[in-house]
Design an enzyme around this catalytic site. Structure first.
Site, PDB file in Angstrom:
ATOM      1  N   CYS A  41      15.241  11.644  -2.812  1.00 17.53           N
ATOM      2  CA  CYS A  41      14.323  12.102  -4.099  1.00 17.53           C
ATOM      3  C   CYS A  41      14.320  13.535  -3.967  1.00 17.53           C
ATOM      4  CB  CYS A  41      13.149  11.540  -3.937  1.00 17.53           C
ATOM      5  SG  CYS A  41      13.059   9.692  -4.085  1.00 17.53           S
ATOM      6  N   HIS A  98       7.586  15.419  -7.368  1.00 15.82           N
ATOM      7  CA  HIS A  98       8.703  14.212  -7.628  1.00 15.82           C
ATOM      8  C   HIS A  98       7.643  13.013  -8.164  1.00 15.82           C
ATOM      9  CE1 HIS A  98      10.766  10.831  -6.606  1.00 15.82           C
ATOM     10  NE2 HIS A  98      10.434  10.479  -5.580  1.00 15.82           N
ATOM     11  N   ASN A 133      10.208   5.834 -10.843  1.00 13.70           N
ATOM     12  CA  ASN A 133      10.550   6.768  -9.792  1.00 13.70           C
ATOM     13  C   ASN A 133      12.310   6.894  -9.830  1.00 13.70           C
ATOM     14  OD1 ASN A 133      11.866   7.969  -7.574  1.00 13.70           O
ATOM     15  ND2 ASN A 133      10.501   6.987  -6.082  1.00 13.70           N
TER      16      ASN A 133
HETATM   17  O1  UT7 Z   1      10.851   8.085  -3.706  1.00 15.02           O
HETATM   18  C1  UT7 Z   1      10.695   7.937  -2.481  1.00 15.02           C
HETATM   19  C2  UT7 Z   1       8.982   7.810  -1.963  1.00 15.02           C
HETATM   20  N1  UT7 Z   1       8.522   6.467  -2.118  1.00 15.02           N
HETATM   21  C3  UT7 Z   1       7.362   6.218  -2.325  1.00 15.02           C
HETATM   22  O2  UT7 Z   1       6.655   7.287  -2.649  1.00 15.02           O
HETATM   23  C4  UT7 Z   1       6.799   4.942  -2.485  1.00 15.02           C
HETATM   24  C5  UT7 Z   1       5.431   5.127  -1.593  1.00 15.02           C
HETATM   25  N2  UT7 Z   1       4.592   3.635  -1.545  1.00 15.02           N
HETATM   26  C6  UT7 Z   1       4.076   3.404  -2.389  1.00 15.02           C
HETATM   27  O3  UT7 Z   1       4.061   3.797  -3.542  1.00 15.02           O
HETATM   28  C7  UT7 Z   1       3.185   2.188  -2.353  1.00 15.02           C
HETATM   29  O4  UT7 Z   1       2.949   1.680  -0.927  1.00 15.02           O
HETATM   30  C8  UT7 Z   1       3.581   0.843  -3.113  1.00 15.02           C
HETATM   31  C9  UT7 Z   1       3.455   1.046  -4.603  1.00 15.02           C
HETATM   32  C10 UT7 Z   1       5.259   0.570  -2.719  1.00 15.02           C
HETATM   33  C11 UT7 Z   1       2.747  -0.376  -2.592  1.00 15.02           C
HETATM   34  O5  UT7 Z   1       1.389  -0.404  -2.977  1.00 15.02           O
HETATM   35  P1  UT7 Z   1       0.300  -0.432  -1.721  1.00 15.02           P
HETATM   36  O6  UT7 Z   1      -1.049  -0.122  -2.482  1.00 15.02           O
HETATM   37  O7  UT7 Z   1       0.582   0.152  -0.579  1.00 15.02           O
HETATM   38  O8  UT7 Z   1       0.510  -2.124  -1.720  1.00 15.02           O
HETATM   39  P2  UT7 Z   1       0.837  -2.941  -0.475  1.00 15.02           P
HETATM   40  O9  UT7 Z   1       2.265  -2.777  -0.129  1.00 15.02           O
HETATM   41  O10 UT7 Z   1      -0.116  -2.594   0.722  1.00 15.02           O
HETATM   42  O11 UT7 Z   1       0.676  -4.502  -0.864  1.00 15.02           O
HETATM   43  C12 UT7 Z   1      -0.857  -4.818  -1.412  1.00 15.02           C
HETATM   44  C13 UT7 Z   1      -0.465  -6.065  -1.701  1.00 15.02           C
HETATM   45  C14 UT7 Z   1       0.301  -7.000  -0.933  1.00 15.02           C
HETATM   46  O12 UT7 Z   1      -0.331  -8.542  -1.156  1.00 15.02           O
HETATM   47  P3  UT7 Z   1      -1.077  -8.941   0.157  1.00 15.02           P
HETATM   48  O13 UT7 Z   1      -0.287  -9.057   1.584  1.00 15.02           O
HETATM   49  O14 UT7 Z   1      -2.247  -7.844   0.294  1.00 15.02           O
HETATM   50  O15 UT7 Z   1      -1.464 -10.157  -0.269  1.00 15.02           O
HETATM   51  C15 UT7 Z   1       1.626  -7.151  -1.602  1.00 15.02           C
HETATM   52  O16 UT7 Z   1       2.534  -8.505  -1.229  1.00 15.02           O
HETATM   53  O17 UT7 Z   1       0.125  -6.166  -3.127  1.00 15.02           O
HETATM   54  C16 UT7 Z   1       1.220  -7.084  -3.152  1.00 15.02           C
HETATM   55  N3  UT7 Z   1       2.393  -6.589  -3.814  1.00 15.02           N
HETATM   56  C17 UT7 Z   1       2.485  -6.861  -5.110  1.00 15.02           C
HETATM   57  N4  UT7 Z   1       1.612  -7.634  -6.100  1.00 15.02           N
HETATM   58  C18 UT7 Z   1       1.859  -7.776  -7.331  1.00 15.02           C
HETATM   59  C19 UT7 Z   1       3.236  -5.614  -3.741  1.00 15.02           C
HETATM   60  N5  UT7 Z   1       3.955  -5.531  -4.476  1.00 15.02           N
HETATM   61  C20 UT7 Z   1       3.411  -6.125  -5.730  1.00 15.02           C
HETATM   62  C21 UT7 Z   1       3.779  -6.335  -7.223  1.00 15.02           C
HETATM   63  N6  UT7 Z   1       2.880  -7.252  -7.862  1.00 15.02           N
HETATM   64  N7  UT7 Z   1       4.917  -5.738  -7.755  1.00 15.02           N
END
Ligand code: UT7
Length: 335
Positions: free
Chosen positions: A118, A261, A291
């Site tokens: 990125c 970004h 993204n």
């Molecule tokens: O360009 C490269 C750089 N990349 C980035 O900057 C991405 C950085 N990371 C992020 O933006 C975030 O970490 C994410 C958007 C990927 C995830 O958000 P989060 O708030 O960190 O969610 P999480 O991974 O802690 O997941 C929370 C919950 C989980 O369920 P449980 O374990 O709490 O029951 C996930 O399984 O949300 C669940 N989950 C979803 N639920 C519905 C994860 N993805 C999804 C989804 N829809 N698409």
């Protein structure tokens, strides 16, 4: 604004292209267990673009590149070199830049790809600057950030498939005319290769060659530790912005617009709070494109120019972060 470095090159033209096909959060909620509400709340993304079958990364790169060449008032034959930042090349080799050369009908000029995920556009901007300032053979270098991320996404993995989209952004870089004060004032780049597994494609390279087993395990798809990358991104977006401002004796008050970004609106909100900069200073289009990795910054920059948000004399801060891990920022005084 008085910057530490002489603005010896400038962004002569910009252009971008996104595929026509739109994939909404509603569409994705029919494929994986997700919802529009979750995606919008956790990321700010509402929809993204995806290439049609047969539409290659080099095709969208060429579309963006042609617009940048036109906006610079040039013809493709005026281009002396092509550098493409991408993690989704048409093939592992030859470079996508060579495919772009062919599709633009050009010959002989040097062409290569750069892989900084990125942060790719900032890396290629610095390389173009170096080439222009050290080699008299170059006058106009076409730089492109282009990604067909839909080709490396595991469409059954809800934690990643909702985040990414396809697109391409381009710019023509040239030496600043004598006496002009506009241009690229400074570029700051960094990388930390100590944890490559945080965001990668494990298989398909020479370390873990593609096999039936890697295919069955989905190791040819993008993998991300979202939480760790989020923490890194929220920290480094601030660090890269402050580093380049401090090095040039500037403050955020000197900056007219920030082109960050476009990964997650919460990362940008965190940066806004940490740096005490209002959100309306950040250009945002991640709601429409998600993204797009190396394409993210140049697509946003082009849209900011065409919507009149970037104007002559404006001081623009570009800032990006991504796999590697990599990061970078650039200070540009627009012409
Ligand atoms: O360009 C490269 C750089 N990349 C980035 O900057 C991405 C950085 N990371 C992020 O933006 C975030 O970490 C994410 C958007 C990927 C995830 O958000 P989060 O708030 O960190 O969610 P999480 O991974 O802690 O997941 C929370 C919950 C989980 O369920 P449980 O374990 O709490 O029951 C996930 O399984 O949300 C669940 N989950 C979803 N639920 C519905 C994860 N993805 C999804 C989804 N829809 N698409």
């Amino acid at each position: 604004m008085t910057a530490g470095n002489n603005p010896s090159v400038y962004i002569k033209g910009v252009g971008s292209y996104v595929p026509e096909k739109i994939l909404t959060n509603q569409d994705l909620s029919k494929v994986v267990d997700t919802s529009d509400e979750w995606i919008v709340t956790r990321t700010g993304i509402k929809e993204r673009r995806v290439c049609e079958n047969g539409q290659e990364c080099s095709d969208i790169a060429v579309a963006a590149g042609r617009k940048a060449i036109e906006s610079a008032g040039l013809h493709p034959s005026d281009i002396d070199a092509i550098i493409v930042g991408t993690i989704t090349p048409d093939m592992i080799f030859p470079s996508t830049a060579c495919m772009v050369q062919k599709k633009l009908g050009l010959e002989n000029i040097p062409c290569t790809d750069v892989q900084a995920a990125c942060t790719g556009f900032l890396y290629v901007l610095d390389m173009a600057r170096g080439m222009l300032l050290t080699n008299h053979r170059y006058n106009n270098i076409l730089i492109i950030g282009a990604e067909k991320l839909s080709s490396i996404i595991d469409w059954s993995d809800r934690s990643t498939c909702v985040l990414f989209g396809d697109g391409a952004g381009a710019a023509v870089i040239a030496r600043t005319p004598a006496g002009a004060t506009y241009g690229v004032n400074d570029i700051y780049l960094g990388a930390d290769g100590s944890n490559p597994e945080l965001l990668n494609i494990p298989a398909g390279g020479s370390s873990l060659t593609a096999s039936e087993a890697t295919l069955a395990q989905g190791q040819h798809f993008l993998k991300m530790n979202g939480k760790e990358v989020f923490k890194f991104a929220s920290r480094v977006i601030v660090q890269a912005s402050e580093e380049i401002l401090n090095a040039n004796n500037l403050s955020m008050d000197d900056v007219d617009i920030i082109i960050p970004h476009q990964a997650n609106i919460r990362i940008i909100e965190n940066a806004s709070k940490a740096m005490k900069v209002p959100m309306d200073k950040f250009f945002i289009n991640l709601d429409r494109y998600g993204n797009t990795s190396a394409a993210s910054v140049p697509v946003a920059m082009d849209e900011a120019v065409s919507s009149g948000l970037i104007q002559a004399g404006h001081h623009v801060l570009l800032v990006a972060f991504g796999a590697g891990l990599t990061w970078g920022s650039a200070l540009v005084k627009w012409h």
